[in-house]
Design an enzyme around this catalytic site. Structure first.
Site, mmCIF file in Angstrom:
data_model
loop_
_atom_site.group_PDB
_atom_site.id
_atom_site.type_symbol
_atom_site.label_atom_id
_atom_site.label_comp_id
_atom_site.label_asym_id
_atom_site.label_seq_id
_atom_site.Cartn_x
_atom_site.Cartn_y
_atom_site.Cartn_z
ATOM 1 N N HIS A 3 0.815 -1.217 0.000
ATOM 2 C CA HIS A 3 0.000 0.000 0.000
ATOM 3 C C HIS A 3 0.852 1.272 0.000
ATOM 4 O O HIS A 3 0.312 2.369 -0.111
ATOM 5 C CB HIS A 3 -0.927 0.034 1.218
ATOM 6 C CG HIS A 3 -1.932 -1.069 1.242
ATOM 7 N ND1 HIS A 3 -2.784 -1.320 0.192
ATOM 8 C CD2 HIS A 3 -2.210 -2.007 2.189
ATOM 9 C CE1 HIS A 3 -3.552 -2.355 0.485
ATOM 10 N NE2 HIS A 3 -3.216 -2.797 1.685
ATOM 11 N N CYS A 4 2.162 1.121 0.141
ATOM 12 C CA CYS A 4 3.048 2.283 0.203
ATOM 13 C C CYS A 4 3.587 2.612 -1.183
ATOM 14 O O CYS A 4 4.057 1.730 -1.905
ATOM 15 C CB CYS A 4 4.209 2.021 1.161
ATOM 16 S SG CYS A 4 5.252 3.464 1.417
#
Length: 296
Positions: A92-93
């Site tokens: 998700h980064c």
């Protein structure tokens, strides 16, 4: 303050996986090599300095070590045919923002390091089988045709990132409560098609276990045996194409998750899909294991 206080689930699962593998005599202390913590210089290959300055660096040191482990495992996978980082998978980064307990874009970093520093690697495929959409690496590789992204996820849950979805070349959206037979059929069929559509020089496999039945955030209903079979299918198809594969373990924090991951690695070894002819497993001898090791 440790990671357990920042995360609502079993943040010590990585060390437990290693302990299980030691109990099964697949690993020993002498085989473990500690991963190098990703330096600021390493992280700046992808991240903006402003983003890094906003992070609590002392608390997040274990995640930087896992990130360094993913980078290291990428190189090992190309050299030896396969590698597993028992950790990582912070999908998700992206370069300028974190999310979903992901502080560093280790998948993006591993691929960019391979493109820049390893001869013969110019195309990569990400197979993301975590229950959640991998919007971090998707945002990072938006418009980069060198990177083919296949993402299989519950369409109803976080993050629902419509912009990032534009980067997915093979998108498989699942409904609440999807079970083994449907799931495994879709995974096998689409992995094969993805590799044929754009043959890569390396595969990064994000093997999240939050697809497990009972995971309150994943919302799927895959059995422990189904997870073991999923990993087997991915490795079997990728290795049949003679493509190096790097696996990271990503999400999944139920108490039984560590045992399932260990069982899956043991199954891959027993089937000869990982083993002595191409020995590299990434782990660490603490609660955040992630370094390369030689498997007998």
């Amino acid at each position: 303050m440790g990671l357990e206080k920042l995360h609502p689930f079993d943040a010590g699962k990585w060390g437990k996986v290693i302990n299980f593998l030691k109990e099964e005599k697949l690993l020993s202390d002498s085989m473990l090599v500690e991963a190098r913590e990703a330096s600021e210089e390493d992280l700046l290959v992808v991240h903006t300095r402003r983003y890094l300055n906003e992070l609590k660096r002392k608390v997040l040191r274990p995640l930087r070590t896992q990130t360094g482990g993913t980078i290291m495992a990428g190189k090992l996978a190309v050299e030896r045919g396969w590698a597993i980082n028992v950790g990582g998978g912070f999908h998700h980064c992206s370069s300028d923002r974190g999310g979903g307990f992901c502080a560093y874009a280790d998948i993006t970093l591993a691929i960019k390091f391979l493109f820049e520093r390893v001869e013969g690697v110019s195309r990569a495929t990400i197979i993301d089988l975590d229950a959640h959409q991998g919007n971090g690496h998707e945002r990072d590789f938006m418009g980069d045709r060198r990177v083919y992204i296949m993402d299989v996820y519950n369409r109803h849950i976080y993050p629902g990132d419509r912009l990032a979805k534009q980067a997915i070349r093979r998108k498989v959206e699942l409904e609440w409560g999807t079970e083994d037979d449907e799931y495994l059929s879709k995974v096998e069929r689409n992995v094969e098609r993805a590799l044929r559509e754009q043959p890569p020089d390396v595969v990064v496999y994000n093997a999240g276990t939050d697809i497990l039945e009972g995971d309150r955030l994943g919302g799927l209903s895959i059995s422990p045996a189904g997870i073991v079979k999923r990993d087997e299918l991915v490795f079997r198809v990728v290795r049949a194409h003679h493509i190096p594969i790097l696996m990271v373990t990503s999400g999944g924090y139920q108490k039984r998750t560590a045992r399932i991951i260990a069982d899956s690695i043991l199954n891959l070894h027993d089937l000869g899909l990982i083993g002595p002819e191409s020995p590299s497993l990434s782990t660490r001898n603490s609660d955040t294991p992630l370094l390369p090791v030689t498997v007998p």
